[in-house]
Scaffold this motif. Sequence first.
Motif, PDB file in Angstrom:
ATOM      1  N   VAL A   1      63.473   0.943  74.890  1.00  0.00           N
ATOM      2  CA  VAL A   1      63.260   0.339  73.818  1.00  0.00           C
ATOM      3  C   VAL A   1      64.768   0.426  73.049  1.00  0.00           C
ATOM      4  CG1 VAL A   1      62.084   1.028  71.410  1.00  0.00           C
ATOM      5  CG2 VAL A   1      60.798   1.246  73.743  1.00  0.00           C
ATOM      6  N   ASP A   2      64.908  -0.751  72.122  1.00  0.00           N
ATOM      7  CA  ASP A   2      66.219  -0.752  71.464  1.00  0.00           C
ATOM      8  C   ASP A   2      66.199   0.186  69.834  1.00  0.00           C
ATOM      9  OD1 ASP A   2      67.262  -2.584  73.379  1.00  0.00           O
ATOM     10  OD2 ASP A   2      65.893  -3.968  72.392  1.00  0.00           O
ATOM     11  N   THR A   3      65.055  -0.141  69.287  1.00  0.00           N
ATOM     12  CA  THR A   3      65.002   0.595  67.891  1.00  0.00           C
ATOM     13  C   THR A   3      64.044   1.075  67.794  1.00  0.00           C
ATOM     14  OG1 THR A   3      63.833  -1.515  66.875  1.00  0.00           O
ATOM     15  CG2 THR A   3      66.398  -1.521  67.149  1.00  0.00           C
ATOM     16  N   ILE A   4      63.760   2.182  66.673  1.00  0.00           N
ATOM     17  CA  ILE A   4      62.556   2.807  66.193  1.00  0.00           C
ATOM     18  C   ILE A   4      62.288   2.842  64.661  1.00  0.00           C
ATOM     19  CG2 ILE A   4      64.203   5.050  65.919  1.00  0.00           C
ATOM     20  CD1 ILE A   4      61.765   6.610  66.737  1.00  0.00           C
ATOM     21  N   GLU A   5      61.166   2.370  64.422  1.00  0.00           N
ATOM     22  CA  GLU A   5      60.579   2.483  63.058  1.00  0.00           C
ATOM     23  C   GLU A   5      60.102   4.047  62.858  1.00  0.00           C
ATOM     24  OE1 GLU A   5      57.859  -0.663  60.917  1.00  0.00           O
ATOM     25  OE2 GLU A   5      56.673   1.033  61.509  1.00  0.00           O
ATOM     26  N   VAL A   6      60.906   4.597  62.071  1.00  0.00           N
ATOM     27  CA  VAL A   6      60.855   6.112  61.599  1.00  0.00           C
ATOM     28  C   VAL A   6      59.320   6.200  60.799  1.00  0.00           C
ATOM     29  CG1 VAL A   6      61.807   8.124  60.714  1.00  0.00           C
ATOM     30  CG2 VAL A   6      63.132   6.562  62.039  1.00  0.00           C
ATOM     31  N   VAL A   7      58.656   7.092  61.474  1.00  0.00           N
ATOM     32  CA  VAL A   7      57.436   7.460  60.392  1.00  0.00           C
ATOM     33  C   VAL A   7      57.869   9.048  59.919  1.00  0.00           C
ATOM     34  CG1 VAL A   7      54.916   8.104  60.273  1.00  0.00           C
ATOM     35  CG2 VAL A   7      55.850   6.137  61.813  1.00  0.00           C
ATOM     36  N   GLU A   8      58.051   8.878  58.552  1.00  0.00           N
ATOM     37  CA  GLU A   8      58.772  10.343  58.080  1.00  0.00           C
ATOM     38  C   GLU A   8      57.553  11.387  58.161  1.00  0.00           C
ATOM     39  OE1 GLU A   8      60.131  12.049  53.580  1.00  0.00           O
ATOM     40  OE2 GLU A   8      59.172  10.208  53.687  1.00  0.00           O
ATOM     41  N   ALA A   9      56.395  11.162  58.201  1.00  0.00           N
ATOM     42  CA  ALA A   9      55.360  12.105  58.402  1.00  0.00           C
ATOM     43  C   ALA A   9      55.502  12.977  59.782  1.00  0.00           C
ATOM     44  CB  ALA A   9      53.722  11.448  58.329  1.00  0.00           C
ATOM     45  N   LYS A  10      56.068  12.359  60.630  1.00  0.00           N
ATOM     46  CA  LYS A  10      56.243  13.111  61.744  1.00  0.00           C
ATOM     47  C   LYS A  10      57.474  13.801  61.958  1.00  0.00           C
ATOM     48  CE  LYS A  10      54.450  10.159  65.737  1.00  0.00           C
ATOM     49  NZ  LYS A  10      54.429   9.764  66.854  1.00  0.00           N
ATOM     50  N   LEU A  11      58.308  13.783  60.996  1.00  0.00           N
ATOM     51  CA  LEU A  11      59.505  14.638  60.792  1.00  0.00           C
ATOM     52  C   LEU A  11      59.111  16.092  60.439  1.00  0.00           C
ATOM     53  CD1 LEU A  11      61.868  12.080  59.029  1.00  0.00           C
ATOM     54  CD2 LEU A  11      62.282  12.814  61.206  1.00  0.00           C
ATOM     55  N   ASP A  12      59.978  16.929  61.049  1.00  0.00           N
ATOM     56  CA  ASP A  12      59.927  18.457  60.595  1.00  0.00           C
ATOM     57  C   ASP A  12      60.706  18.780  59.184  1.00  0.00           C
ATOM     58  OD1 ASP A  12      60.253  21.262  60.444  1.00  0.00           O
ATOM     59  OD2 ASP A  12      60.462  21.374  62.529  1.00  0.00           O
ATOM     60  N   PRO A  13      60.144  18.960  58.294  1.00  0.00           N
ATOM     61  CA  PRO A  13      61.033  19.208  57.183  1.00  0.00           C
ATOM     62  C   PRO A  13      62.119  20.318  57.245  1.00  0.00           C
ATOM     63  CG  PRO A  13      58.599  19.324  56.701  1.00  0.00           C
ATOM     64  CD  PRO A  13      58.779  19.545  58.151  1.00  0.00           C
ATOM     65  N   ASP A  14      62.044  20.950  58.270  1.00  0.00           N
ATOM     66  CA  ASP A  14      63.164  21.875  58.283  1.00  0.00           C
ATOM     67  C   ASP A  14      64.240  21.509  59.244  1.00  0.00           C
ATOM     68  OD1 ASP A  14      61.908  24.014  56.809  1.00  0.00           O
ATOM     69  OD2 ASP A  14      60.712  24.692  58.328  1.00  0.00           O
ATOM     70  N   ARG A  15      63.891  20.352  60.056  1.00  0.00           N
ATOM     71  CA  ARG A  15      64.909  19.777  60.948  1.00  0.00           C
ATOM     72  C   ARG A  15      65.180  18.277  60.778  1.00  0.00           C
ATOM     73  NH1 ARG A  15      62.452  19.132  65.860  1.00  0.00           N
ATOM     74  NH2 ARG A  15      64.461  19.210  66.791  1.00  0.00           N
ATOM     75  N   PHE A  16      64.845  17.667  59.634  1.00  0.00           N
ATOM     76  CA  PHE A  16      64.627  16.168  59.724  1.00  0.00           C
ATOM     77  C   PHE A  16      66.171  15.619  59.736  1.00  0.00           C
ATOM     78  CE2 PHE A  16      65.520  17.366  55.195  1.00  0.00           C
ATOM     79  CZ  PHE A  16      66.603  16.516  54.973  1.00  0.00           C
ATOM     80  N   ALA A  17      67.217  16.304  59.387  1.00  0.00           N
ATOM     81  CA  ALA A  17      68.654  15.893  59.695  1.00  0.00           C
ATOM     82  C   ALA A  17      68.910  15.721  61.075  1.00  0.00           C
ATOM     83  CB  ALA A  17      69.548  16.846  58.827  1.00  0.00           C
ATOM     84  N   GLU A  18      68.868  16.899  61.798  1.00  0.00           N
ATOM     85  CA  GLU A  18      69.040  16.798  63.022  1.00  0.00           C
ATOM     86  C   GLU A  18      68.098  15.706  64.029  1.00  0.00           C
ATOM     87  OE1 GLU A  18      67.405  19.719  66.775  1.00  0.00           O
ATOM     88  OE2 GLU A  18      67.510  20.596  64.733  1.00  0.00           O
TER      89      GLU A  18
END
Length: 284
Positions: A32-49
């Motif tokens: 896959v070339d690109t990802i559409e990010v779904v914010e709800a899947k991010l870990d609030p403590d690790r989102f930057a990483e």
Amino acid sequence: MIATPYRFGISEFTTQPWSFDEDVERYARLGVDTIEVVEAKLDPDRFAEQMQSIGKAGLAISGVQPSVRTFFSSRMKPDPQGLNDRITALRGSIERLSRYAPGVPFITNTGAHPTGDMADAMRVVGDKLGELAKVAADNGVLLALEPLNPSSVNIESAIWTIDQALEVIDRSGSETVGLCLDYWNIWQNADVAAQIARAGSRIFTVQASDWRTPHSFADRIVPGVGDLPLAELIRATRKTGYDLPYVVEVFSDNVPDSIYDLDLEQVVSDCKQGFAAAWAASET
């Protein structure tokens, strides 16, 4: 791997059962070339990483689905209830994630107006998009308004045609605001090819899936196995000069044969193949 004349993306909604980290690793491995990010899947403590891991895996970001993406309340995200609180949440998503996704569209839609007043919804959302566009521009990102299928009217959306979305976009008065063109949502619009042509350079992102008579407002299938005239829609989009990613976004909620119960690696591969076949057909 054979290079394609387009960039192919997957929305994280398509692989809902996987974690964010699994999405990144597996999309990259599956070509896959690109990802559409779904914010709800991010870990609030690790989102930057986690956001930084996307580029490290060799993926680009096609768009961001904020945790709160509608101006009025919706079935998928009913809270917070108040318009100002929802705008504050959307602004927070832009300010939090934009540094990891420069130039990327943050996808929005109207939500369901509390009294079903479409005219008021279009007026309010147009005005608020104009205000929020300043925040987006200051943070180096875009806003993409998505009209939804009539099955979502007064559930997730107040608008269901490209022309309605363009009217709202025009009201915003900002070049930072454009269109999220989701084929599943708009393929039954009257004279859809002409509407796509009118959208032209205001198309900021494209989403694809396929259609069967839905069991729920979130019942989509893999490209190439349903009734949607995908090749015709791709052809109309290509005529506008659109050269950004094409993203497969499949919802499969509350249906007896959900793709979420299948081998999702095979689903991603099937999405790639189905879209590639439609692209080839669009060239004839």
